[in-house]
Design a protein around this motif. Structure first.
Motif, PDB file in Angstrom:
ATOM      1  N   ALA A 401       0.861  -1.180   0.000  1.00  0.00           N
ATOM      2  CA  ALA A 401       0.000   0.000   0.000  1.00  0.00           C
ATOM      3  C   ALA A 401       0.894   1.225   0.000  1.00  0.00           C
ATOM      4  N   ASN A 402       0.656   2.133  -0.934  1.00  0.00           N
ATOM      5  CA  ASN A 402       1.489   3.335  -1.015  1.00  0.00           C
ATOM      6  C   ASN A 402       1.040   4.356   0.025  1.00  0.00           C
ATOM      7  N   PRO A 403       1.970   4.834   0.877  1.00  0.00           N
ATOM      8  CA  PRO A 403       1.565   5.769   1.936  1.00  0.00           C
ATOM      9  C   PRO A 403       1.634   7.234   1.547  1.00  0.00           C
ATOM     10  N   THR A 404       2.182   7.551   0.359  1.00  0.00           N
ATOM     11  CA  THR A 404       2.298   8.954  -0.026  1.00  0.00           C
ATOM     12  C   THR A 404       1.133   9.356  -0.924  1.00  0.00           C
ATOM     13  N   GLY A 405       1.058  10.624  -1.222  1.00  0.00           N
ATOM     14  CA  GLY A 405       0.000  11.110  -2.101  1.00  0.00           C
ATOM     15  C   GLY A 405      -0.816  12.195  -1.448  1.00  0.00           C
ATOM     16  N   THR A 406      -1.731  12.751  -2.211  1.00  0.00           N
ATOM     17  CA  THR A 406      -2.614  13.825  -1.772  1.00  0.00           C
ATOM     18  C   THR A 406      -3.818  13.835  -2.708  1.00  0.00           C
ATOM     19  N   PRO A 407      -4.980  14.268  -2.231  1.00  0.00           N
ATOM     20  CA  PRO A 407      -6.133  14.372  -3.125  1.00  0.00           C
ATOM     21  C   PRO A 407      -5.891  15.266  -4.338  1.00  0.00           C
ATOM     22  N   HIS A 443       5.974   9.527  -6.873  1.00  0.00           N
ATOM     23  CA  HIS A 443       4.891  10.290  -7.499  1.00  0.00           C
ATOM     24  C   HIS A 443       4.028  10.961  -6.435  1.00  0.00           C
ATOM     25  N   GLY A 444       3.639  10.189  -5.424  1.00  0.00           N
ATOM     26  CA  GLY A 444       2.828  10.752  -4.354  1.00  0.00           C
ATOM     27  C   GLY A 444       3.582  11.778  -3.534  1.00  0.00           C
ATOM     28  N   LEU A 445       4.864  11.520  -3.287  1.00  0.00           N
ATOM     29  CA  LEU A 445       5.671  12.472  -2.524  1.00  0.00           C
ATOM     30  C   LEU A 445       5.846  13.771  -3.307  1.00  0.00           C
ATOM     31  N   ALA A 446       6.076  13.669  -4.607  1.00  0.00           N
ATOM     32  CA  ALA A 446       6.213  14.874  -5.432  1.00  0.00           C
ATOM     33  C   ALA A 446       4.941  15.714  -5.378  1.00  0.00           C
ATOM     34  N   THR A 465       8.535  18.206 -10.026  1.00  0.00           N
ATOM     35  CA  THR A 465       8.966  18.056  -8.631  1.00  0.00           C
ATOM     36  C   THR A 465       9.553  16.678  -8.350  1.00  0.00           C
ATOM     37  N   LEU A 466       9.507  15.773  -9.314  1.00  0.00           N
ATOM     38  CA  LEU A 466      10.052  14.432  -9.087  1.00  0.00           C
ATOM     39  C   LEU A 466      11.532  14.451  -8.674  1.00  0.00           C
ATOM     40  N   PRO A 467      12.395  15.271  -9.289  1.00  0.00           N
ATOM     41  CA  PRO A 467      13.791  15.292  -8.810  1.00  0.00           C
ATOM     42  C   PRO A 467      13.902  15.671  -7.336  1.00  0.00           C
ATOM     43  N   ARG A 468      13.068  16.604  -6.886  1.00  0.00           N
ATOM     44  CA  ARG A 468      13.101  16.989  -5.473  1.00  0.00           C
ATOM     45  C   ARG A 468      12.647  15.833  -4.592  1.00  0.00           C
ATOM     46  N   ALA A 469      11.629  15.091  -5.038  1.00  0.00           N
ATOM     47  CA  ALA A 469      11.159  13.936  -4.276  1.00  0.00           C
ATOM     48  C   ALA A 469      12.253  12.869  -4.218  1.00  0.00           C
ATOM     49  N   TRP A 470      12.909  12.613  -5.344  1.00  0.00           N
ATOM     50  CA  TRP A 470      14.007  11.649  -5.389  1.00  0.00           C
ATOM     51  C   TRP A 470      15.106  12.046  -4.388  1.00  0.00           C
ATOM     52  N   SER A 471      15.461  13.321  -4.397  1.00  0.00           N
ATOM     53  CA  SER A 471      16.491  13.810  -3.483  1.00  0.00           C
ATOM     54  C   SER A 471      16.036  13.688  -2.034  1.00  0.00           C
ATOM     55  N   ASP A 472      14.776  13.967  -1.767  1.00  0.00           N
ATOM     56  CA  ASP A 472      14.248  13.882  -0.412  1.00  0.00           C
ATOM     57  C   ASP A 472      14.350  12.454   0.119  1.00  0.00           C
ATOM     58  N   VAL A 473      14.092  11.479  -0.738  1.00  0.00           N
ATOM     59  CA  VAL A 473      14.130  10.075  -0.342  1.00  0.00           C
ATOM     60  C   VAL A 473      15.562   9.602  -0.122  1.00  0.00           C
TER      61      VAL A 473
END
Length: 476
Positions: A401-407, A443-446, A465-473
């Motif tokens: 189950a993916n825990p990231t994301g937003t409506p 994707h959800g984190l971005a 924003t995917l590069p920022r999410a990748w860096s955050d992880v």
């Protein structure tokens, strides 16, 4: 990693642990953790008004013992019995600590600062009993913080289904391990913030969970990292068959996701070449067919494709294939099961319903069943998109189950970005289950990162924003 276990597994683990502990020790551990969580939510315990909604069995016992601990710290605690019987030792402990019992829940709830939902435990099925419904509604309508004990009453612990009335919590304190229902919508929406209390079950739980949810460090271990000897071809080339005269933007968005997914190059095949090159000149392009476009390590096919050809051709290839959107239309299990290389399907609820021959509402209400059924029928890895994105694999590994994301992710084109991202991870060498899980997480984190600074969010925003999410992880 957040691991979740079914009720049957939890019951067996609890029984094995209780056989080695003094009588009542496990319940006291749960109650202590629950009371500590309530103290942190209340801030000031002395003088706080706490209402316990107490059902039958051990869940009610946990609630009563936690209430006794709060009463000893100066809270005014009122227990409202709602079950056919009440845990007698827990009730005695509450009274000895200065708590009281009331048969009228509504007066107590109207003045409560915190409500403990101990109506039903993990064995509950089918929603709240009719007599508990008005009490649950009064609790939710009060100004109190509602804390679910182990899980919100009325949800299904194993499936995340909500088939009747349930009590929506602000927070849930769960014991020993996560329950699948706490990770899957619609039940996940009822749980609020979830806190896990360690009661010592680790040694008695099986090493392989029934479900799992990745965290930052898990995703970081999966993501590809180039070596000094890497070149663009060794890092993997992902082919994208997408877009049409009507939907050229789908090709652009799929390529955007693919370029940020770790592969060394993206090879686009389709009629939207001009739109793709105008936005991403680094893309390798070919008019088609796919088999003439050059070597790739994985294919993505379907976003915005309409009636354009290409799906059958990529399915005939010997590399991993991701099918999304129009690539799923009229897809037969036979077309997938005959492949030697992995196949990843990424439907949303409507597409999943069409593949299964059921109504969309059936998929949305029974998401865990739907993703497992799709995997079984097609023999493929399935990423079921939605408010909870689920990933299931045909080898029987735990559903993720993916825990990231937003409506805010419910926007046109976001799925195209996801498909490109996941396809790129496939081309970089990740197994289908890991590629799907890592892509959904990033994707959800971005989207979360984007929505924190700007709303509404577009699919283009998410891709950027995917590069920022990748860096955050990956940044410790």
């Amino acid at each position: 990693m957040r691991n979740a276990h079914r009720v049957e597994t939890v019951r067996a683990a609890e029984a094995a642990l209780m056989a080695r502990l003094p009588e009542g020790a496990l319940m006291q551990r749960a109650a202590a953790g629950l009371a500590a969580a309530c103290c942190s939510l209340l801030g000031r315990v002395y003088g706080a008004r706490v209402v316990l909604l107490v059902g039958s069995g051990d869940n009610g016992g946990d609630t009563l013992y936690a209430g006794a601990r709060l009463a000893r710290r100066g809270a005014g605690v009122t227990a409202v019995p709602l079950g056919a019987r009440v845990h007698e030792a827990g009730l005695a402990a509450l009274r000895a600590a200065g708590g009281r019992v009331s048969d009228d829940p509504f007066e107590a709830l109207a003045a409560a600062d915190l409500v403990l939902d101990g109506i039903t435990g993990i064995g509950g099925r089918g929603g709240l009993r009719p007599e508990a419904v008005p009490v649950a509604r009064a609790a939710r309508g009060s100004d109190a913080v509602v804390v679910a004990v182990d899980l919100p009453s009325g949800i299904d612990a194993d499936t995340g289904e909500v088939s009747g009335e349930a009590l929506r919590a602000d927070a849930t304190v769960t014991f020993g391990t996560y329950k699948p229902g706490l990770l899957i919508d619609p039940a996940r929406e009822y749980a609020g913030a979830v806190r896990l209390v360690d009661i010592g079950l680790g040694a008695t739980l099986p090493s392989v969970p029934d479900m799992e949810a990745l965290q930052h460090e898990d995703v970081a271990r999966l993501l590809p990292v180039p070596f000094a000897s890497s070149d663009k071809y060794r890092r993997g080339v992902v082919g994208v068959v997408a877009g049409s005269a009507r939907y050229p933007g789908a090709a652009v968005l799929a390529v955007a996701g693919a370029l940020r997914g770790g592969a060394g190059a993206v090879r686009y095949v389709g009629p939207a070449t001009d739109a793709v090159l105008a936005r991403f000149p680094e893309t390798l392009v070919h008019p088609g067919p796919p088999e003439k476009a050059g070597r790739v390590q994985a294919w993505v096919a379907g976003p915005g494709l309409g009636d354009e050809p290409g799906v059958a051709e990529v399915l005939a290839s010997d590399v991993p294939v991701l099918l999304d959107a129009d690539g799923l239309r009229d897809l037969s299990p036979e077309a997938v099961r005959g492949r030697a290389a992995p196949t990843l399907l990424t439907p949303h609820a409507g597409e999943a319903a069409a593949l299964l021959g059921v109504e969309r509402a059936e998929v949305e209400a029974h998401r865990l069943w739907a993703v497992r059924e799709l995997t079984a029928r097609f023999g493929a890895t399935v990423l079921l998109k939605g408010s909870t994105t689920l990933v299931a694999d045909p080898d029987g590994a735990p559903v993720r189950a993916n825990p990231t994301g937003t409506p805010w992710l419910a926007t046109a084109g976001s799925g195209d970005v996801l498909s490109g991202l996941a396809g790129s991870l496939l081309a970089a060498g990740l197994p289908a289950r890991d590629a799907a899980s890592a892509a959904a997480y990033l994707h959800g984190l971005a989207a979360r990162l984007t929505s924190a600074t700007a709303t509404p969010v577009t699919a283009t925003d998410v891709a950027a924003t995917l590069p920022r999410a990748w860096s955050d992880v990956t940044t410790v």
